[in-house]
Structures are given as C-alpha cells and as structure tokens.
Design an enzyme around this catalytic site. Sequence first.
Site, short mmCIF file in Angstrom:
data_model
loop_
_atom_site.label_atom_id
_atom_site.label_comp_id
_atom_site.label_asym_id
_atom_site.label_seq_id
_atom_site.Cartn_x
_atom_site.Cartn_y
_atom_site.Cartn_z
N LEU A 66 0.86 -1.17 0.00
CA LEU A 66 0.00 0.00 0.00
C LEU A 66 0.91 1.23 0.00
O LEU A 66 1.92 1.26 0.70
CB LEU A 66 -0.90 0.03 1.24
CG LEU A 66 -1.95 -1.08 1.38
CD1 LEU A 66 -2.70 -0.92 2.71
CD2 LEU A 66 -2.93 -1.08 0.23
N ASP A 67 0.53 2.24 -0.78
CA ASP A 67 1.30 3.49 -0.76
C ASP A 67 1.38 4.03 0.66
O ASP A 67 0.46 3.82 1.47
CB ASP A 67 0.64 4.55 -1.65
CG ASP A 67 0.69 4.18 -3.13
OD1 ASP A 67 1.45 3.27 -3.49
OD2 ASP A 67 -0.04 4.82 -3.91
N ARG A 68 2.45 4.73 0.97
CA ARG A 68 2.66 5.23 2.34
C ARG A 68 1.47 6.02 2.88
O ARG A 68 1.08 5.81 4.03
CB ARG A 68 3.94 6.09 2.40
CG ARG A 68 4.29 6.53 3.81
CD ARG A 68 5.68 7.15 3.87
NE ARG A 68 5.74 8.42 3.18
CZ ARG A 68 5.50 9.59 3.79
NH1 ARG A 68 5.17 9.64 5.06
NH2 ARG A 68 5.59 10.71 3.11
N VAL A 70 -1.63 5.66 2.27
CA VAL A 70 -2.86 4.86 2.21
C VAL A 70 -2.95 3.95 3.44
O VAL A 70 -1.95 3.36 3.87
CB VAL A 70 -2.89 4.01 0.92
CG1 VAL A 70 -4.14 3.13 0.87
CG2 VAL A 70 -2.83 4.92 -0.31
#
Length: 227
Positions: A66-68, A70
């Site tokens: 997951l993107d930071r 998110v």
Amino acid sequence: MQFTGTQPDIPIIYEDNHLLVIQKPAGLLSQEDHTGRPDALTLCKEYIKKRYSKPGNVFLGLLHRLDRPVSGVMVFAKTSKAASRISEQIRARKVRKRYRTVVIGNPPPNGVLEHHLVKNDVKNMVTIVDKATRKSKLAKLSFNTLLTKGSLSLVDVNLETGRAHQIRVQFAEIGSPIWGDKRYGKQTSSGSIALHAYRFTLKHPTLDEKMTFTADLPDSKPWTEFK
C-alpha cells in the site's frame, strides 16, 4: 483487537500459523526504503520475533503493498508455502481488493476505468500513456459512487489490477482527484490521503477456504463527513 506493540503500534486483524493480517496506518511505509522511516514489514517481523521468541531472522513474506499515505488491510505470509500460494493467486487475479476513497468533485454513479500506465521510478510518479507505449501496463478498476456531500464524494472501488498509484492517477485523470493527494491532485496533505483498503479476499493457503478481511474506515476527516 490485538496490536503489534511496536512504534507505531499496528492493529492485527487476523493471525494464524500461515498468515498475518494487519491494518496499516496511513503514513507508514509498506517496506523499508532509503529514508529510514518505520515500515510495516520490519515492524511485523519485530512483533513475531518478540511474541514467539524466534532466534535469528524472521521470515515474513510481503505479498502486496500500500502506498505510504494509504491505510487499510495488508496481508503477510508467515511461511514460504503460504507466500508462494498467495502470490500465485495474486498473479492469476484471484484475490479481491476493495477500497473506499473520498474524491473531490462528482464522479459518475458508477463506471469502469481502463488506462495504460508507466511509472518513473526515479520520480516515483505514474503517468497515463497511449496503449502502444513501451513498458506500459494496463490498469483497470470499477467503481460505485456511494454518497456525495457538497464538493466531496464517497466512492467504492473494486481493483482489478494492482498497479502502482493506480487508483490515485486514474481518478485524477477523470477530474476527481483523491482528497489530500498532493502528488496527483495538487492539494495540500498532512501525510495521509482519503484512500483506504477496507477489504481483501483470498483463498487460505492451506485450509482451502475463502477468507475476507476488513478494516474499519478511519475516524478522521474527510471520512467523518460520511458517517
């Protein structure tokens, strides 16, 4: 709910001999990078090492990211067998990942978005390009707009491909960037964006049964506008 007891502390959604499922907080990296910031993979290894008094290096398979900024469900494999079997499910697109997001504007009631993407690893940016572009990858998702309040809309997203920054760049492309996304929406951000991985469905690697893991929506703005 159980927690990892690390800094930051991470909620544990589910754990058995093969899986560790957490609720990643917004702002936490999925895995280590050059910045030295805390990351979910390292912290979860610390949790396992301490809880089970494991000597030496702890195995924990990173299955997806997951993107930071998110938040939401992240699934790790505690054995190499589980890692192999779930990775195969991901490659075959047999896992199901659903997201909730708050976007700026009023997107259609529902729809399917298909674009071809290219990532610039140096700038960590994703760009929508023509299908014929070298090294481009298809990105596909479907969505339903659940509720609109003023200039904000709550959207349910079914992710069909797992490309980097996919949801963020695709919604920005249709004129409904994600709330707080300064990278693609050119907005200010406090380190989180209104994108939450709230459901992950897979087949358990040894029990041969389908399992669904869910994470509650954050109790903060702009999510509270839709409670």
